[in-house]
Design an enzyme around this catalytic site. Structure first.
Site, PDB file in Angstrom:
ATOM      1  N   LYS A  14      -0.716  39.335  62.621  1.00  0.00           N
ATOM      2  CA  LYS A  14      -0.114  38.636  63.646  1.00  0.00           C
ATOM      3  C   LYS A  14      -0.293  37.780  65.343  1.00  0.00           C
ATOM      4  O   LYS A  14      -1.014  39.005  65.164  1.00  0.00           O
ATOM      5  CB  LYS A  14       1.395  38.259  63.422  1.00  0.00           C
ATOM      6  N   TYR A  54       4.487  28.932  55.241  1.00  0.00           N
ATOM      7  CA  TYR A  54       6.327  30.018  55.397  1.00  0.00           C
ATOM      8  C   TYR A  54       7.086  28.683  54.369  1.00  0.00           C
ATOM      9  O   TYR A  54       8.590  28.855  54.481  1.00  0.00           O
ATOM     10  CB  TYR A  54       7.151  30.329  56.402  1.00  0.00           C
ATOM     11  N   ASN A 117       6.537  41.111  64.252  1.00  0.00           N
ATOM     12  CA  ASN A 117       6.282  42.313  63.805  1.00  0.00           C
ATOM     13  C   ASN A 117       5.142  43.287  63.241  1.00  0.00           C
ATOM     14  O   ASN A 117       4.768  43.537  62.163  1.00  0.00           O
ATOM     15  CB  ASN A 117       7.285  42.772  62.529  1.00  0.00           C
ATOM     16  N   HIS A 120       1.375  40.473  58.453  1.00  0.00           N
ATOM     17  CA  HIS A 120       2.307  40.124  57.465  1.00  0.00           C
ATOM     18  C   HIS A 120       1.308  41.116  56.355  1.00  0.00           C
ATOM     19  O   HIS A 120       0.314  40.604  56.095  1.00  0.00           O
ATOM     20  CB  HIS A 120       2.216  38.958  57.407  1.00  0.00           C
ATOM     21  N   GLU A 131      -1.633  32.742  48.603  1.00  0.00           N
ATOM     22  CA  GLU A 131      -1.595  32.619  50.229  1.00  0.00           C
ATOM     23  C   GLU A 131      -3.180  33.014  50.142  1.00  0.00           C
ATOM     24  O   GLU A 131      -3.715  31.808  51.247  1.00  0.00           O
ATOM     25  CB  GLU A 131      -0.604  34.047  50.865  1.00  0.00           C
TER      26      GLU A 131
HETATM   27  P1  CMP Z   1       6.444  38.610  57.555  1.00  0.00           P
HETATM   28  O1  CMP Z   1       6.094  39.259  56.291  1.00  0.00           O
HETATM   29  O2  CMP Z   1       5.850  37.966  57.993  1.00  0.00           O
HETATM   30  O3  CMP Z   1       7.470  36.951  56.248  1.00  0.00           O
HETATM   31  C1  CMP Z   1       8.795  36.345  57.150  1.00  0.00           C
HETATM   32  C2  CMP Z   1       8.830  36.757  58.234  1.00  0.00           C
HETATM   33  O4  CMP Z   1      10.038  36.230  58.544  1.00  0.00           O
HETATM   34  C3  CMP Z   1       9.332  38.514  58.142  1.00  0.00           C
HETATM   35  O5  CMP Z   1       7.710  38.654  57.872  1.00  0.00           O
HETATM   36  C4  CMP Z   1       9.841  38.041  59.669  1.00  0.00           C
HETATM   37  O6  CMP Z   1       8.319  38.382  61.018  1.00  0.00           O
HETATM   38  C5  CMP Z   1      10.287  36.741  59.780  1.00  0.00           C
HETATM   39  N1  CMP Z   1      11.608  37.430  59.478  1.00  0.00           N
HETATM   40  C6  CMP Z   1      12.456  38.317  58.693  1.00  0.00           C
HETATM   41  N2  CMP Z   1      13.704  37.564  58.908  1.00  0.00           N
HETATM   42  C7  CMP Z   1      14.161  37.459  60.424  1.00  0.00           C
HETATM   43  C8  CMP Z   1      15.059  36.824  61.527  1.00  0.00           C
HETATM   44  N3  CMP Z   1      16.348  37.131  60.979  1.00  0.00           N
HETATM   45  N4  CMP Z   1      14.498  36.612  61.877  1.00  0.00           N
HETATM   46  C9  CMP Z   1      13.453  36.296  62.969  1.00  0.00           C
HETATM   47  N5  CMP Z   1      11.861  36.067  62.099  1.00  0.00           N
HETATM   48  C10 CMP Z   1      12.579  36.812  61.244  1.00  0.00           C
END
Ligand code: CMP
Length: 142
Positions: A14, A54, A117, A120, A131
């Site tokens: 990311k 998404y 984070n 993904h 995807e």
């Molecule tokens: P990802 O695996 O990319 O899939 C969806 C993403 O949404 C997840 O990782 C998080 O980074 C993000 N996400 C999930 N919950 C929250 C939240 N409460 N606030 C902001 N981002 C979120």
């Protein structure tokens, strides 16, 4: 080349991790983890492209924040092959929230928050196929 969809998953390094100079370190962990990189490119998604990716999260309260972040800079998109790829990649990433991720996982090491984070990964074989095909054509798969 044989298609082995069941052994394929999709990953993203990311924008936070790319900005932080962690792309190489994450790729090293991926290859050390026994994955073959079947396709890879650096892209900078538009907001609309992030929203398309998404789409399943459109109704979630964090959708705007998520898609703004994912279009905030370049990210690396990856098609990864390994036996049991979906689970193996999720295990290597760790829990969605870096604060809850196990020691030694990518999100523990490189993730800053629930939203930012570092990586993904697909949550199922079905979504992995969807995807991978969102970002890569068959010609881009080696
Ligand atoms: P990802 O695996 O990319 O899939 C969806 C993403 O949404 C997840 O990782 C998080 O980074 C993000 N996400 C999930 N919950 C929250 C939240 N409460 N606030 C902001 N981002 C979120």
């Amino acid at each position: 080349m044989t298609e082995q969809t069941g052994n394929l998953t999709f990953g993203i390094i990311k924008p936070d991790a790319v900005r932080g100079g962690k792309t190489g370190a994450v790729l090293q962990r991926i290859t050390d983890g026994g994955f073959k990189i079947r396709a890879m490119k650096l892209i900078h998604m538009t907001k609309k492209e992030a929203e398309g990716f998404y789409e399943v999260h459109r109704e979630r309260p964090f959708f705007g924040e998520l898609t703004t972040f994912m279009s905030s800079g370049p990210c690396a998109v990856l098609a990864l092959e390994r036996e049991g790829a979906v689970k193996a990649w999720r295990d290597l990433m760790g829990a969605t929230d870096p604060a809850k991720a196990d020691a030694g996982t990518l999100r523990k090491e490189f993730g800053g928050s629930l939203g930012e984070n570092a990586v993904h990964g697909s949550d199922s074989e079905e979504n992995a196929a969807i995807e991978v095909s969102y970002f890569f054509s068959r010609l881009e798969m080696v």
